[in-house]
Motif scaffolding. Structure first.
Motif, mmCIF file in Angstrom:
data_model
loop_
_atom_site.group_PDB
_atom_site.id
_atom_site.type_symbol
_atom_site.label_atom_id
_atom_site.label_comp_id
_atom_site.label_asym_id
_atom_site.label_seq_id
_atom_site.Cartn_x
_atom_site.Cartn_y
_atom_site.Cartn_z
ATOM 1 N N GLU A 467 0.817 -1.316 0.218
ATOM 2 C CA GLU A 467 -0.103 -0.079 -0.125
ATOM 3 C C GLU A 467 0.891 1.143 -0.034
ATOM 4 N N GLY A 468 1.724 1.340 -0.892
ATOM 5 C CA GLY A 468 2.642 2.577 -1.268
ATOM 6 C C GLY A 468 3.582 2.622 -0.076
ATOM 7 N N TYR A 551 8.608 -3.258 -19.809
ATOM 8 C CA TYR A 551 9.002 -1.661 -19.662
ATOM 9 C C TYR A 551 10.503 -1.428 -19.901
ATOM 10 N N PHE A 552 11.412 -2.397 -19.702
ATOM 11 C CA PHE A 552 12.596 -2.186 -19.732
ATOM 12 C C PHE A 552 13.479 -2.986 -20.820
ATOM 13 N N PHE A 568 9.689 6.717 -6.180
ATOM 14 C CA PHE A 568 8.948 5.230 -6.323
ATOM 15 C C PHE A 568 9.823 4.147 -6.856
ATOM 16 N N SER A 569 10.324 3.004 -6.171
ATOM 17 C CA SER A 569 11.160 1.989 -6.564
ATOM 18 C C SER A 569 10.433 1.362 -7.732
ATOM 19 N N ASP A 570 11.198 0.713 -8.646
ATOM 20 C CA ASP A 570 10.740 -0.234 -9.536
ATOM 21 C C ASP A 570 9.732 -1.220 -9.112
ATOM 22 N N GLY A 577 0.852 -0.409 -10.290
ATOM 23 C CA GLY A 577 0.411 -0.600 -11.491
ATOM 24 C C GLY A 577 0.793 0.600 -12.314
ATOM 25 N N THR A 578 1.795 1.151 -12.219
ATOM 26 C CA THR A 578 2.252 2.563 -12.816
ATOM 27 C C THR A 578 3.438 2.370 -13.577
ATOM 28 N N ASN A 579 3.686 3.002 -14.306
ATOM 29 C CA ASN A 579 4.677 3.050 -15.541
ATOM 30 C C ASN A 579 6.055 3.643 -14.581
#
Length: 812
Positions: A467-468, A551-552, A568-570, A577-579
């Motif tokens: 949760e972040g 993504y990578f 934000f770490s990978d 669920g973010t890029n």
């Protein structure tokens, strides 16, 4: 072992094996009547003295036991002794009592013991009466079994009785003695307890009774007869495949062989395949059979709870002065009592007691709350089990001091087998139960599920992304535990006192203990069971290979890396669920004007008034801001798209700021301000509003589609001990017309009207009985065709002063 199982065969066996029931209606077949009490007086040929005359009276073939006739106890001891195996049945009727005694519970008892030793060092009993099993301060009708062997007492076991008539039964096969009951209209025997390595000497049987010291007529019972057999009478028990009158591991052995395709002629007495020993105890027994059956058919039932466990807990005996965790070892015995009911017998340093539970699928919890037990209320006892992993939570309250609330949580035994840390690494789905405030006894546990990732960071430590927030964990054998507690989370507005994750057989059990950032006595606890994502993560960095490659382009990035420098770490980007290649950092600095609605005092219900609020937000550092609003300068901390007041409540003259939050995606913003009059704590106000930085025009055609929202939610603004918590979900928007849209939210539909990018709830207030709420406003402001901010104001259907608030942003 591998089994080819036909569904109808498995269902038939599952019914046979798990129900443990028998088609019996006290048939005479095989039994001999020892005494039907048809004589004029107690038979000296059948019962030897002394038996504390006058013991009771005989009347029309019944042994009448009543405190209108004799003193408070008595007994009959058989003249005949019984060697080898035996089976005694005693039927009673019209038992009732009005006594409420804490000791010497009124009862009628069937009891056996060696004929040469009735000194009290060897006996097994089963009584029907008013016992302390279901609560010491409020005795209830009970079947209760216990006794001693060699002077060592057994912890009593029992179940609740519901009828005034029934029967008790005690059998012996070899050295095992088993007690049964048949209550009221039941047509089967149900096991109360079973004792291995019991006495094998010849026994006498007794009828023992205690009528208490109440007024005449306060206890009454009739004994119809007592019967016996020199061996156990087969009663066609479902699951009794070898016809010995009991359902045992041997029956499971037979059934498993049948399921495996053997014919009855080919059955063997043992299973030599090492795979049959599922729990590694060197033998095949009932637990192995249950495990195999569950594995074959995916069954989760009360059998996942039944058994005896040593549970290692942490807890606090009184949370009103804050949490200081103490460890304890508690013995827990679960016994199914019929239907979906379990009895839990709990023993520890504080004594022993019994608590009734009900179960559904993989969760068992207190049958009714509060449950009065001795000098405390049990507010909740909840157990999660999947047959291998278990998590426990117990919450109590002193009966005479409602503020004295205690708790214990556990993930099971402390001897979890050691596993490599790679077993922990990965994506986990955790299904659990959460109580946000133990002191709020009107609330309880509710379901709360998480998606979490455990990964190894660049320094070799294990991190839990949840949760972040990131939690550093220490490893010990098969367990992970929060490193260097307490850990302060500004994101969760909480101080975590402990987190533990226990791994066994591919799954985990979890607990967490936290306190509110501004109130050390506001304690939340969470328990859960987790299953691992099976999709490949070959480099074990907590991110699926397919996601990394998408993504990578390769697997070179580690979970702790931050390729887009947005804090934000990978692995956090993966969880959220973010890029991970596009910065999600939000800069809140600037001058903003929010169009708001609010209420100056919610204690009389919500009446919304419109306003406009301007503020200037100044950035101090990467995560620190100062917001100038209404003549105040408020410090705020930011993480991702959320900025909130530091250390609320904030006293400002004669006013307390309870919370101030802003949610932003960099273009769309939602904000909520909650305050309280210092001289009237019930006078709580709020303002909530939306704004945007974009200039795009958004039509209802643009708005239509599926969206995901993330933000903050407060379920009750009037509960000042709680704050906004992180939330998120999905909504679907469809076009109704050029000026109206339909929003699907929480399974309900809402109509919003407007234009020029902003839409508000039509026909407010709108009642939604299925959600138990009345919605006073829902407002969406589109920043672009791919971004919006939203707020929702609702009240409980049965309490107009219980106001909830959602502020969030939405993305496609």
């Amino acid at each position: 072992m591998k089994h080819g199982v036909r569904l109808n065969t498995l269902i038939l066996f599952a019914l046979c094996f798990f129900l443990l029931i028998a088609n019996s209606s006290f048939a005479d077949d095989g039994y001999t009547v020892y005494d039907d009490f048809s004589g004029a007086a107690i038979s000296e040929d059948l019962w030897k003295g002394p038996h504390d005359p006058p013991t009771a009276t005989l009347n029309n073939g019944l042994l009448i036991i009543s405190n209108s006739v004799q003193g408070d106890d008595g007994w009959l001891t058989s003249e005949q002794t019984f060697s080898g195996d035996f089976d005694f049945v005693c039927r009673y009727q019209n038992l009732h009592t009005t006594l409420l005694e804490e000791n010497g519970y009124p009862r009628v008892t069937l009891q056996v013991g060696p004929a040469s030793d009735y000194s009290g060092s060897n006996y097994i009993f089963l009584y029907r009466g008013q016992g302390g099993l279901m609560g010491y301060d409020t005795p209830q009708d009970t079947y209760y079994s216990g006794g001693t062997i060699g002077g060592d007492a057994f912890a009593p076991t029992g179940v609740k009785a519901n009828y005034s008539s029934g029967a008790m039964r005690i059998t012996r096969m070899g050295s095992r003695i088993t007690t049964y009951f048949m209550d009221g209209g039941m047509n089967y025997w149900a096991v109360v307890a079973s004792y291995s390595d019991a006495f094998t000497a010849p026994v006498a049987v007794q009828i023992v009774y205690n009528t208490g010291n109440g007024a005449p007529g306060s206890f009454y019972a009739e004994i119809d007869w007592i019967k016996y057999s020199g061996g156990i009478i087969a009663s066609d028990s479902l699951g009794d495949l070898d016809d010995n009158g009991l359902v045992q591991a041997k029956d499971a052995n037979i059934a498993l062989q049948i399921l495996g395709g053997l014919s009855p002629a080919d059955l063997v007495n043992d299973i030599s395949d090492p795979a049959a020993d599922t729990n590694g105890d060197g033998k095949f027994n009932l637990m192995d059979a249950l495990y195999i059956l569950r594995s074959v058919h995916g069954i989760v039932s009360s059998d996942d709870f039944q058994g005896v466990y040593d549970v290692y807990t942490v807890g606090d005996p009184n949370i009103q002065d804050g949490v200081t965790l103490e460890t304890d070892e508690v013995g827990v015995y679960f016994h199914r009592t019929g239907g979906n009911r379990l009895l839990s017998s709990i023993s520890g340093a504080g004594g022993s007691f019994d608590v009734p539970l009900v179960f559904s699928e993989n969760i068992a919890r207190l049958e009714s709350s509060p449950y009065v037990m001795d000098d405390q209320n049990v507010l909740e006892f909840i157990v999660l089990s999947n047959g291998v992993n278990r998590a426990y939570a117990f919450v109590g309250q002193e009966l005479y001091d409602a503020l004295d609330v205690s708790f214990k949580v556990s993930v099971g035994d402390d001897d979890a087998p050691s596993v490599p840390i790679t077993d922990f690494i990965g994506t986990w789905t955790i299904n659990g139960q959460y109580d946000p405030n133990l002191r709020n006894t009107s609330d309880g546990f509710s379901a709360l599920d998480h998606s979490a990732v455990i990964y190894q960071d660049n320094e070799g430590y294990l991190q839990l992304a949840l949760e972040g927030e990131l939690f550093k964990l220490n490893v010990s054998g098969g367990e992970l535990q929060l490193a260097d507690p307490p850990f302060t989370s500004n994101i969760h507005q909480a101080i975590y006192q402990d987190i533990k994750i226990r791994y066994e057989d591919g799954g985990v059990s979890v607990y967490s203990v936290a306190t509110e950032l501004d109130d050390a006595s506001d304690v939340s606890i969470y328990i859960g069971l987790g299953s691992k994502d099976t999709e490949s993560d070959s480099d074990m960095d907590g991110m699926r290979d397919s996601w990394e490659i998408a993504y990578f382009g390769d697997l070179s990035h580690t979970g702790g890396a931050d390729g887009d420098n947005d804090s934000f770490s990978d692995v956090e980007e993966f969880v959220n669920g973010t890029n991970p290649t596009v910065s999600n950092a939000v800069d809140f600095a600037g001058s903003l004007t929010f169009d708001t609605v609010g209420d100056p005092n919610i204690s009389d219900g919500v009446t919304l008034g419109a306003d406009s609020v301007s503020m200037t937000i100044t950035k101090n550092s990467a995560q620190s801001y100062t917001t100038a609003v209404s003549g105040l300068n408020l410090p705020m901390s930011a993480s991702g798209g959320i900025a909130r007041l530091v250390n609320p409540p904030s006293a400002q003259g004669d006013f307390n700021i309870l919370d101030f939050v802003i949610v932003s995606d960099g273009g769309a913003l939602a904000a909520c301000f909650v305050g309280q009059e210092a001289d009237d704590l019930t006078d709580i106000s709020f303002d909530v509003g939306l704004t945007r930085t974009g200039a795009d025009a958004v039509t209802t055609d643009d708005a239509a589609g599926d969206w995901n929202y993330t933000g903050l939610y407060d379920p009750n603004l009037g509960n000042t001990s709680d704050r906004f918590i992180s939330t998120g979900g999905a909504v679907s928007i469809s076009k109704i017309s050029a000026t109206s849209i339909q929003v699907e939210y929480l399974g309900e539909t809402f109509t919003l009207t407007g234009g020029a990018n902003e839409f508000a709830l039509s026909g407010a207030p709108v009642s939604k009985p299925a959600l138990g709420a009345i919605y006073h406003d829902m407002r969406i402001l589109f920043n672009s065709a791919d971004s919006f901010s939203v707020y929702v104001v609702a009240v409980e259907s049965d309490d107009a002063t219980d106001v909830s608030m959602l502020v969030a942003t939405g993305k496609r």
